[in-house]
Design an enzyme around this catalytic site. Structure first.
Site, PDB file in Angstrom:
ATOM      1  N   PRO A   1       0.811  -1.219   0.000  1.00 48.42           N
ATOM      2  CA  PRO A   1       0.000   0.000   0.000  1.00 48.42           C
ATOM      3  C   PRO A   1       0.848   1.275   0.000  1.00 48.42           C
ATOM      4  CG  PRO A   1      -0.924  -1.609   1.519  1.00 48.42           C
ATOM      5  CD  PRO A   1       0.369  -2.183   1.023  1.00 48.42           C
TER       6      PRO A   1
ATOM      7  N   GLU B   1       4.084  -2.968 -13.626  1.00 49.54           N
ATOM      8  CA  GLU B   1       5.489  -3.413 -13.752  1.00 49.54           C
ATOM      9  C   GLU B   1       6.449  -2.251 -14.003  1.00 49.54           C
ATOM     10  OE1 GLU B   1       6.249  -7.151 -15.629  1.00 49.54           O
ATOM     11  OE2 GLU B   1       4.308  -7.943 -15.011  1.00 49.54           O
TER      12      GLU B   1
HETATM   13  C1  LIG Z   1      -4.187  -3.798 -12.411  1.00 46.09           C
HETATM   14  C2  LIG Z   1      -2.881  -3.781 -11.653  1.00 46.09           C
HETATM   15  C3  LIG Z   1      -2.201  -4.975 -11.457  1.00 46.09           C
HETATM   16  C4  LIG Z   1      -1.005  -4.995 -10.732  1.00 46.09           C
HETATM   17  N1  LIG Z   1      -0.393  -6.183 -10.484  1.00 46.09           N
HETATM   18  C5  LIG Z   1       0.683  -6.228  -9.640  1.00 46.09           C
HETATM   19  C6  LIG Z   1       1.244  -7.480  -9.235  1.00 46.09           C
HETATM   20  O1  LIG Z   1       0.807  -8.558  -9.669  1.00 46.09           O
HETATM   21  N2  LIG Z   1       2.271  -7.468  -8.350  1.00 46.09           N
HETATM   22  C7  LIG Z   1       2.788  -6.323  -7.840  1.00 46.09           C
HETATM   23  O2  LIG Z   1       3.728  -6.394  -7.050  1.00 46.09           O
HETATM   24  N3  LIG Z   1       2.274  -5.104  -8.203  1.00 46.09           N
HETATM   25  C8  LIG Z   1       1.234  -5.042  -9.078  1.00 46.09           C
HETATM   26  N4  LIG Z   1       0.693  -3.823  -9.443  1.00 46.09           N
HETATM   27  C9  LIG Z   1       1.235  -2.606  -8.863  1.00 46.09           C
HETATM   28  C10 LIG Z   1       1.961  -1.729  -9.872  1.00 46.09           C
HETATM   29  O3  LIG Z   1       3.197  -2.305 -10.179  1.00 46.09           O
HETATM   30  C11 LIG Z   1       2.076  -0.332  -9.226  1.00 46.09           C
HETATM   31  O4  LIG Z   1       0.786   0.247  -9.272  1.00 46.09           O
HETATM   32  C12 LIG Z   1       3.089   0.542  -9.934  1.00 46.09           C
HETATM   33  O5  LIG Z   1       4.386   0.066  -9.731  1.00 46.09           O
HETATM   34  C13 LIG Z   1       3.007   1.991  -9.426  1.00 46.09           C
HETATM   35  O6  LIG Z   1       3.008   2.055  -8.037  1.00 46.09           O
HETATM   36  P1  LIG Z   1       1.886   2.928  -7.285  1.00 46.09           P
HETATM   37  O7  LIG Z   1       0.565   2.546  -7.833  1.00 46.09           O
HETATM   38  O8  LIG Z   1       2.103   2.787  -5.817  1.00 46.09           O
HETATM   39  O9  LIG Z   1       2.146   4.414  -7.736  1.00 46.09           O
HETATM   40  P2  LIG Z   1       3.223   5.439  -7.128  1.00 46.09           P
HETATM   41  O10 LIG Z   1       4.561   4.797  -7.027  1.00 46.09           O
HETATM   42  O11 LIG Z   1       2.657   6.054  -5.899  1.00 46.09           O
HETATM   43  O12 LIG Z   1       3.274   6.518  -8.286  1.00 46.09           O
HETATM   44  C14 LIG Z   1       2.262   7.501  -8.481  1.00 46.09           C
HETATM   45  C15 LIG Z   1       2.697   8.381  -9.653  1.00 46.09           C
HETATM   46  O13 LIG Z   1       3.958   9.008  -9.350  1.00 46.09           O
HETATM   47  C16 LIG Z   1       4.905   8.710 -10.375  1.00 46.09           C
HETATM   48  N5  LIG Z   1       6.240   8.605  -9.776  1.00 46.09           N
HETATM   49  C17 LIG Z   1       6.619   7.916  -8.676  1.00 46.09           C
HETATM   50  N6  LIG Z   1       7.928   8.057  -8.446  1.00 46.09           N
HETATM   51  C18 LIG Z   1       8.412   8.849  -9.453  1.00 46.09           C
HETATM   52  C19 LIG Z   1       9.696   9.383  -9.785  1.00 46.09           C
HETATM   53  N7  LIG Z   1      10.777   9.103  -9.057  1.00 46.09           N
HETATM   54  N8  LIG Z   1       9.800  10.182 -10.885  1.00 46.09           N
HETATM   55  C20 LIG Z   1       8.710  10.465 -11.640  1.00 46.09           C
HETATM   56  N9  LIG Z   1       7.473  10.012 -11.377  1.00 46.09           N
HETATM   57  C21 LIG Z   1       7.323   9.211 -10.296  1.00 46.09           C
HETATM   58  C22 LIG Z   1       4.433   7.406 -10.975  1.00 46.09           C
HETATM   59  O14 LIG Z   1       4.938   7.210 -12.287  1.00 46.09           O
HETATM   60  C23 LIG Z   1       2.929   7.585 -10.938  1.00 46.09           C
HETATM   61  O15 LIG Z   1       2.521   8.339 -12.052  1.00 46.09           O
HETATM   62  C24 LIG Z   1      -0.477  -3.779 -10.205  1.00 46.09           C
HETATM   63  C25 LIG Z   1      -1.164  -2.572 -10.433  1.00 46.09           C
HETATM   64  C26 LIG Z   1      -2.356  -2.563 -11.148  1.00 46.09           C
HETATM   65  C27 LIG Z   1      -3.069  -1.250 -11.342  1.00 46.09           C
END
Ligand SMILES: Cc1cc2nc3c(=O)[nH]c(=O)nc-3n(C[C@H](O)[C@H](O)[C@H](O)COP(=O)(O)OP(=O)(O)OC[C@H]3O[C@@H](n4cnc5c(N)ncnc54)[C@H](O)[C@@H]3O)c2cc1C
Length: 390
Positions: free
Chosen positions: A136, A370
């Site tokens: 989360p 990913e």
């Molecule tokens: C349908 C779905 C299936 C998924 N399946 C899996 C799974 O099987 N296993 C698993 O482990 N995860 C899974 N995920 C998680 C997915 O990998 C994450 O949602 C993704 O890595 C982004 O993390 P976050 O959602 O916490 O966004 P955050 O990391 O909070 O990012 C929010 C925004 O900020 C941007 N951002 C963050 N840091 C930076 C930076 N340094 N520079 C520029 N921009 C930045 C991001 O690009 C994004 O636009 C899944 C997600 C979805 C939606």
């Protein structure tokens, strides 16, 4: 202008066996997957029986060693299989990609004993996997994960919550990255956790914009006990394993994106050749012809990019930069192509009577999973310009 029924993609494949494989996949896609895709996606139904069928057909372990039930296929073939599956239904194509990702830690870093014990069931014995990295409060900054694994004699006790887990609640095994040591990337270890482990439970699936048939859920680990022989790789090696898995996994996402884009282009071409305005098929108008030409070009460029990265991987050469480029380009291309497909269908494109709007909703998630496309740019920039100075 005659109606243009979509023609299958003319694929460059290295062997006769690969051509047979693609024929088999097209047959399964057309008979078993595509006909139910729209209705089941609408209803949010996960097609577990399709994954059983794919496993029985040898399609859930394609890039892995046949000694353990895999298909011994090069990545350039496996990815084109994914593309075909994703074109029929993203829930299936992406599901196979995630299963392959979840199997990677054991296939690449497990001991011989671990591989003999677990891989055959994972690669061809009907099992379905999940990959648990995100939490989360740790997404892009995955190395800040907080799920803990604490040593207790010969066992490890895992406690914490993973988020966004594809196949959460329906998987038979979970490849879990947990903290066993110091803060940061060096204190993380990978574990193979059975789906029926005591203390493992999944929340209700997230209500998503698209890919509603693919369950995405939080998975809770409440004192889940696994023996040390379910530790994958060395203590502290888990984050390196997770990233290595993602280099390959990103190629899977790229291939899925091109599959969705190709399906959207096929739909747009067919519609545009049948729909008439001003006394002519709308496909006669240069405004739309140029859109179709641009869509087709983006797709061909994307396919060439992911295949070039796959061929580097198949040759044992470094491919991380090219995998990030392929993921970035192919998923951005899918977003653009699917949006344009909706436009070409006009008002009908905005309804659920045609699949174009579903493709557009599906393309969006591929820019996020990913590693978001911002993260892909960071990876590429590090290869191009070196690490940030800080
Ligand atoms: C349908 C779905 C299936 C998924 N399946 C899996 C799974 O099987 N296993 C698993 O482990 N995860 C899974 N995920 C998680 C997915 O990998 C994450 O949602 C993704 O890595 C982004 O993390 P976050 O959602 O916490 O966004 P955050 O990391 O909070 O990012 C929010 C925004 O900020 C941007 N951002 C963050 N840091 C930076 C930076 N340094 N520079 C520029 N921009 C930045 C991001 O690009 C994004 O636009 C899944 C997600 C979805 C939606």
């Amino acid at each position: 202008m005659p109606d243009r029924a979509p023609q299958p993609v003319d694929r460059q494949l290295p062997t006769e066996e690969a051509r047979d494989l693609i024929s088999l996949v097209r047959d399964i896609a057309q008979r078993e997957i595509a006909p139910k895709a729209a209705e089941e996606e609408d209803a949010g139904r996960f097609p577990r029986e399709i994954f059983t069928l794919l496993s029985e057909s040898g399609l859930l372990g394609l890039p892995y060693d046949s000694e353990y039930g895999g298909g011994d296929q090069p990545y350039e073939v496996y990815l084109q299989v994914l593309e075909e599956l994703a074109a029929a239904r993203l829930t299936v194509g992406l599901g196979v990609s995630v299963h392959t990702l979840a199997s990677y830690a054991l296939a690449a870093y497990g001991t011989k004993e671990q591989q003999v014990e677990h891989l055959p069931a994972m690669l061809g014995g009907g099992m379905l996997g999940a990959y648990c990295l995100s939490e989360p409060s740790s997404g892009s900054d995955a190395a800040s994960l907080r799920t803990k694994a604490v040593r207790d004699g010969e066992d490890w006790v895992i406690t914490g919550t993973k988020a966004w887990i594809t196949h959460g609640g329906v998987a038979d095994f979970y490849t879990v990255m947990a903290r066993t040591g110091e803060d940061g990337s060096r204190g993380i270890t990978a574990f193979l956790v059975p789906g029926d482990a005591e203390g493992l439970s999944a929340a209700a699936p997230e209500k998503k914009m698209g890919m509603k048939g693919s369950p995405t859920a939080q998975v809770h680990f409440d004192g889940v006990r696994v023996s040390d022989d379910r530790r994958l790789g060395e203590e502290g090696q888990g984050f390196a394993i997770a990233l290595a898995a993602l280099d390959s996994g990103r190629l899977g996402i790229a291939a899925c994106a091109i599959g969705v884009a190709q399906a959207a282009l096929d739909e747009a071409v067919e519609y545009a050749s049948g729909r008439r305005q001003f006394g002519r098929p709308i496909a006669d108008f240069q405004g739309l012809r140029f859109m179709l030409a641009d869509m087709a070009t983006q797709i061909e460029a994307g396919r060439a990019l992911y295949l070039a990265a796959a061929r580097l991987r198949d040759a044992g050469r470094p491919f991380a930069k090219q995998a990030a480029m392929a993921k970035l380009h192919c998923t951005d291309a899918a977003m653009k192509v699917t949006t344009d497909a909706v436009q070409i269908l006009g008002g009908y494109g905005y309804t659920a009577d045609f699949p174009a709007e579903r493709y557009m909703r599906e393309a969006k998630v591929l820019q996020i999973v990913e590693g978001t496309n911002q993260i892909q740019r960071m990876v590429i920039a590090r290869h191009v310009a070196g690490p940030e100075s800080r």
